[in-house]
Design a protein around this motif. Structure first.
Motif, PDB file in Angstrom:
ATOM      1  N   THR A 105       0.865  -1.183   0.000  1.00 26.33           N
ATOM      2  CA  THR A 105       0.000   0.000   0.000  1.00 26.33           C
ATOM      3  C   THR A 105       0.897   1.226   0.000  1.00 26.33           C
ATOM      4  OG1 THR A 105      -1.791  -1.110   1.190  1.00 26.33           O
ATOM      5  CG2 THR A 105      -1.777   1.292   1.232  1.00 26.33           C
ATOM      6  N   THR A 127      -1.940  -1.193  -3.891  1.00 26.69           N
ATOM      7  CA  THR A 127      -3.037  -0.290  -3.535  1.00 26.69           C
ATOM      8  C   THR A 127      -2.448   1.091  -3.286  1.00 26.69           C
ATOM      9  OG1 THR A 127      -4.338  -2.062  -2.518  1.00 26.69           O
ATOM     10  CG2 THR A 127      -4.893   0.193  -1.894  1.00 26.69           C
ATOM     11  N   SER A 130      -8.920   4.841  -1.606  1.00 26.91           N
ATOM     12  CA  SER A 130      -7.905   3.855  -1.962  1.00 26.91           C
ATOM     13  C   SER A 130      -8.164   3.377  -3.376  1.00 26.91           C
ATOM     14  CB  SER A 130      -7.932   2.662  -0.993  1.00 26.91           C
ATOM     15  OG  SER A 130      -7.571   3.062   0.310  1.00 26.91           O
ATOM     16  N   ARG A 150      -7.195   0.341  -5.854  1.00 31.94           N
ATOM     17  CA  ARG A 150      -6.598  -0.993  -5.938  1.00 31.94           C
ATOM     18  C   ARG A 150      -6.354  -1.341  -7.397  1.00 31.94           C
ATOM     19  NH1 ARG A 150      -5.888  -5.541  -2.944  1.00 31.94           N
ATOM     20  NH2 ARG A 150      -5.972  -7.533  -4.049  1.00 31.94           N
TER      21      ARG A 150
END
Length: 543
Positions: free
Chosen positions: A33, A276, A344, A346
């Motif tokens: 991430t 992500t 977020s 992805r």
């Protein structure tokens, strides 16, 4: 348990044989991430352990790993203590990919071929030198002192011998020279091939250098198959938004194609990881500021002024914050998820990212909104007005700060930088100059019969004339900006008047900043007059 200090003998053996109860593992990076600055890495590894107490030993963490941020979860066994080590780490078997091994082998092959080619050239050059030495010897032989006293038959025989041998030696020298030149041409090609092979090897970004160690104590009631998952923060990584903003003037439609550049310098390559991107900014302020007591005091007029101390620590931080105000093919787009506080994205394909080398752009999708276009004129600094698009971010997603490529009616007009625009907020976006909207601003000349600038010891009058001329052939809504001085002292009196009257004053909280709104027809010129008067006591000086 893992001893704190390894002897030289123990440290020289392979990790798998270090300790009977230790289980060496290689934990691969599975997911990452990334934040605008920094990221979180998640690794996984499976293990087999007999009954009893053991330690899972991971030796493949980059040395600069933030070990304080490491968090571990174990499935299949009870987890005990966690030990980290950055120095005195046992050696590990270097893991090289097939591509790197093949590239190294090619470099070694070409280096060996280059050494052989150079040796061959040296041998040919020696043959050439030997042949040239024979020619020189034969030439000297024909010029010896005893040649003149030789019988004619013997002389003819000597001349024939010298001639034949000289021709043979010169032919040998020429052949050796041609062979050497051909070999040198081949040597040049071989050198270029070797350079290309070395560059290809360097492009693979092999992972070398020191590593950190993680030891996890586990206890199993019976033989077990388990999994270990660990996550930690990385600082040398992140993503930067990038935008293509396309404005259609006629409809006011604004298309915002979003992308992100991702990069990392964590010390290891990420191979086929789940990526992500998060808009969370953990390196920025995460707590509200404090309000500190504010003491004021008075002194005699002639008393020396106190020296202000520099703010330090949290107070300085609080003070600084208070001061800051053809149809293209479909792209693989990261899917957005909104949790009410952040977004977020992805990416739905495995991504590989080499440490300190790759900078990869991914697509974050396109947003659309409508805008109101107008011309902003700032004659105080510019000679032309600029096309502006006034938008309200009704897309439901925030627009993060990032580089913007701007297109107007399908044509590239320049680049700029977008500030943070939260969902629901308003923003003005510039799309280049309007050369046909010409701006002039001048202080009136007293010789023309106007007041101009009249300055005395304690007052000053100024008359400004502003003109906006429309040579574009179309009508324009214009917002003209200028300014007048302001004062926070009662003894400095400032008055002003404008014709026509201003539409807004103290624009966006900026004292003295004025704005006029008007429509300007094609071929027309708008004149704005701005007069201001300043007056102060005679014993004072205007600054």
């Amino acid at each position: 348990m893992l001893p704190l200090i390894l002897s030289a003998t123990v440290a020289s053996v392979a990790p798998a044989a270090l300790f009977a109860e230790d289980i060496p593992l290689r934990a691969e990076v599975r997911s990452v991430t990334l934040y605008p600055s920094g990221g979180t890495v998640t690794r996984e590894a499976t293990f087999s352990a007999p009954q009893g107490e053991h330690e899972l030993i991971l030796l493949d963490l980059p040395r600069d790993t933030d070990l304080d941020s490491v968090r571990v979860a174990v499935e299949g066994a009870a987890m005990g203590t966690l030990t980290t080590r950055r120095d005195y780490v046992p050696p590990r078997d270097p893991a090289k990919g097939e591509a790197i091994e093949a590239a190294e082998a090619e470099v070694e092959r070409l280096e060996e071929a280059l050494r052989g080619a150079r040796a061959e050239i040296e041998g040919v050059r020696l043959e050439q030198e030997a042949a040239e030495a024979r020619v020189a010897f034969l030439a000297a032989l024909g010029q010896g002192d005893g040649v003149a006293q030789m019988e004619p038959a013997a002389l003819r025989e000597l001349i024939g011998l010298v001639g034949d041998e000289t021709l043979s030696a010169k032919q040998a020298a020429q052949a050796a020279r041609l062979r050497a030149e051909a070999a040198e041409r081949d040597l040049k090609d071989l050198t270029e091939d070797l350079q290309a092979a070395r560059e290809a090897l360097a492009a693979l970004v092999p992972q070398e250098g020191p590593h950190a160690m993680l030891a996890v104590a586990i206890e199993a009631d019976a033989a077990t198959e388990g999994r270990i998952t660990l996550s930690y923060n990385v600082h040398q990584a992140g993503w930067q938004p990038v935008y293509d903003m396309r404005l259609d003037r006629q409809s006011g439609q604004l298309e915002i194609a979003r992308g992100a550049y991702v990069s990392q310098a964590s010390g290891e390559n990420w191979q086929a990881v789940d990526l992500t991107l998060s808009t969370v900014r953990p390196v920025e302020q995460t707590e509200p500021s404090e309000v500190h007591p504010w003491q004021r005091w008075i002194t005699d007029k002639d008393a020396p002024q106190p020296v202000l101390k520099t703010l330090r620590g949290a107070a300085a931080d609080d003070f600084a914050r208070a001061e800051m105000a053809a149809e293209p093919a479909p792209a693989i787009v990261a899917e957005a998820e909104f949790d009410g506080l952040s977004v977020s994205y992805r990416y739905n394909r495995p991504l590989s990212l080499a440490s300190g080398a790759d900078r990869v752009r991914i697509d974050l999708g396109t947003l659309e909104t409508t805008t109101e276009t107008y011309a902003r004129a700032v004659p105080l600094a510019d000679s032309s007005a600029f096309l502006m698009a006034d938008m309200t971010n009704d897309t439901g997603e925030m627009i993060l700060p990032g580089m913007v490529m701007k297109y107007l009616d399908g044509k590239f007009v320049g680049r700029g930088y977008s500030e943070l625009v939260p969902a629901g907020a308003e923003a003005d976006i510039a799309f280049g100059p309007i050369d046909g909207l010409r701006l002039t601003r001048r202080i009136e000349d007293r010789q023309e019969g106007d007041r101009g600038v009249i300055r005395k010891s304690n007052d000053m009058n100024e008359a400004v004339r502003i003109e906006v001329e429309n040579l574009t052939g179309e009508d324009w809504p214009v917002r003209l900006r200028d300014r007048v001085p302001y004062s926070e002292q009662e003894q400095l009196e400032i008055t002003w008047e404008a014709a026509p009257r201003v539409s807004e004053s103290d624009l966006d909280g900026q004292r003295g900043v004025l704005e006029w709104h008007f429509d300007l027809a094609a071929g027309e010129t708008k004149v704005v007059k701005l007069d201001q008067w300043l007056k102060w006591p005679e014993d004072k000086v205007l600054r």
